[in-house]
Design a protein around this motif. Structure first.
Motif, mmCIF file in Angstrom:
data_model
loop_
_atom_site.group_PDB
_atom_site.id
_atom_site.type_symbol
_atom_site.label_atom_id
_atom_site.label_comp_id
_atom_site.label_asym_id
_atom_site.label_seq_id
_atom_site.Cartn_x
_atom_site.Cartn_y
_atom_site.Cartn_z
ATOM 1 N N THR A 3 11.277 -33.453 13.063
ATOM 2 C CA THR A 3 12.199 -33.396 11.927
ATOM 3 C C THR A 3 11.817 -34.432 10.884
ATOM 4 O O THR A 3 11.753 -34.134 9.680
ATOM 5 N N TYR A 37 10.384 -33.365 7.172
ATOM 6 C CA TYR A 37 11.175 -33.797 6.015
ATOM 7 C C TYR A 37 10.329 -34.677 5.099
ATOM 8 O O TYR A 37 10.329 -34.519 3.869
ATOM 9 N N TRP A 53 19.412 -28.661 5.925
ATOM 10 C CA TRP A 53 17.951 -28.765 5.930
ATOM 11 C C TRP A 53 17.337 -27.668 6.790
ATOM 12 O O TRP A 53 16.353 -27.020 6.392
ATOM 13 N N ILE A 67 15.653 -37.676 10.001
ATOM 14 C CA ILE A 67 15.763 -37.561 8.548
ATOM 15 C C ILE A 67 16.051 -38.916 7.913
ATOM 16 O O ILE A 67 15.499 -39.251 6.854
#
Length: 448
Positions: free
Chosen positions: A23, A27, A89, A439
């Motif tokens: 993740t 991102y 997201w 994130i």
């Protein structure tokens, strides 16, 4: 990614390719950073890719604290405040998200609950990283962090061919998935008996991130001894594999059952959550207990989980102690052969007190308050199995690793199970915890 002779350079070095690591990597890559991901296993995904893809947490911050009062309040706030951002997201990436809001699932409070296509999610994360000029290297192990003037500036990596590669990065994220696969660390931080518990996770999370962080001067989170896991049948006639993780775990059956010790005494309010039950079983002298239930409990579990198998039958097939009879006296007779006393007497007393709505029932019963009266009746002997550890490196609300003075170590981040303290004996979602702090790591690097 630039290659300066024997040195690789990137913006973000991610150690571990599970939910937290991928993740953060995706991102960061999506927002213009060059990322290198290093994974010990043969492929990405960690324990997340073999999960059910449930991304959930408490309904709000106050509920989170009620569910998990002994966890870190600042980490609880981050998860509560940024859960919708994580789901947004995932949707933005084009991953299928199936919401089931205000669901009382494995916990006993209302939750925000979404199922995602976890396999597709990891595939898209990988594409984000490589399309932005980054890379993902598997079958490689972090050997040590590079620390200069108190700042982590990368790591030395051992490749599959034993080549030692130096990677320089503006930031390094530890996301190796906890220490549940290390007998030594389980013994040190959980208990002596924990060294022998079953492990129900990917086989590669063995404390690498914890070791690297401590070598760089990081502090441990408080309350290192707790973990998230399940009860599984005992004994088993073979080693368990990934295909056993769902059929053998007692999920919704455990909170609908009564859990007894060797003397036939109830151990706790079993209805609270299956992961509480697992830790209570782990606290028993021989780390075993008796899970007792009736046909209604079994069928309710099967209907809610929409499973295509019968848990007692699966337990029998793998060699576990399973009793099935049309009277509690017969169940008790069978359980006595395994070393359990007073089973029928305890269940008869429990049924009477529940039927009479006795306010003095001890331990109490918050949910699934009904007598166990529908035959056939069952008992399964169970043992604990760890999925991931709750203790780890201390972090702040931006996923920065803290030193022993409580100050962030420049350049070093941790997320997922490498970051400790979010939970203690309780639980409000593992994938959400990992994804949100992944994130937050990327956002902090982008802001700097």
């Amino acid at each position: 990614m630039s290659d300066d002779s024997d040195v690789l350079n990137c913006d973000l070095l991610v150690l571990g390719a599970g939910m937290a690591g991928m993740t953060a990597a995706a991102y960061a890559a999506h927002h213009g950073l060059v990322v290198l991901v290093v994974e010990k296993a043969e492929d990405i995904g960690g324990s997340a890719i073999i999960s059910g893809g449930a991304v959930w947490t408490a309904l709000d911050y106050d509920t989170f604290r009620l569910m998990n009062p002994e966890g870190n309040e600042h980490q609880a706030r981050v998860i509560s405040d940024h859960y919708e951002e994580l789901i947004g997201w995932i949707k933005e990436m084009g991953v299928r998200v199936d919401p089931v809001y205000n669901r009382v699932g494995g916990a006993w409070f209302d939750t925000r609950f979404n199922f995602i296509d976890i396999v597709n999610y990891f595939g898209l994360c990988k594409a984000y990283v490589t399309n932005a000029g980054g890379n993902i290297v598997v079958k490689s192990t972090p050997a040590s962090l590079i620390v200069e003037d108190g700042r982590v500036v990368g790591a030395h990596i051992l490749t599959e061919t034993d080549e030692r590669v130096e990677v320089r990065a503006r930031a390094t994220l530890l996301a190796t998935g906890g220490f549940q696969n290390s007998n030594e660390l389980r013994r040190k931080y959980i208990s002596e008996r924990a060294a022998y518990f079953l492990v129900r996770s990917n086989p590669d999370s063995d404390g690498c991130g914890l070791r690297l962080g401590l070598e760089a001067g990081a502090a441990l989170s408080p309350k290192m001894s707790s973990w998230y896991g399940h009860t599984l049948p005992w004994p088993l006639n073979r080693e368990i594999t990934e295909r056993d993780y769902i059929p053998l775990a007692q999920f919704g059956l455990s909170p609908r059952s009564v859990l007894l010790d060797r003397q036939g005494r109830r151990l706790l309010d079993e209805s609270r959550a299956y992961y509480y039950n697992a830790q209570i079983v782990a606290d028993q002298p021989d780390a075993r207990a008796l899970l007792v239930f009736d046909e209604q409990s079994r069928s309710e579990d099967a209907d809610q989980a929409n499973i295509g198998f019968d848990r007692p039958q699966v337990a029998r097939q793998i060699g576990a102690h399973v009793a099935e009879a049309n009277s509690w006296e017969e169940v008790g007779r069978i359980a006595a052969e395994w070393g359990y006393a007073n089973v029928a007497k305890t269940i008869e007393d429990y049924n009477r007190r529940i039927a009479d709505e006795d306010p003095n029932l001890d331990p109490p019963r918050f949910r699934h308050r009904r007598p166990l009266m529908k035959p056939p009746y069952f008992a399964i002997e169970v043992q604990p199995a760890i999925t991931f550890t709750h203790g780890g490196l201390g972090i702040d609300e931006k996923a920065r690793v803290l030193d022993v003075a409580g100050k962030p170590i420049p350049g070093l981040f941790a997320a997922g199970a490498d970051a400790g303290g979010t939970y203690h004996r309780s639980y409000a979602g593992g994938l959400s915890m990992a994804g949100i702090f992944g994130i937050e790591c990327a956002k902090e690097l982008l802001a700097g």
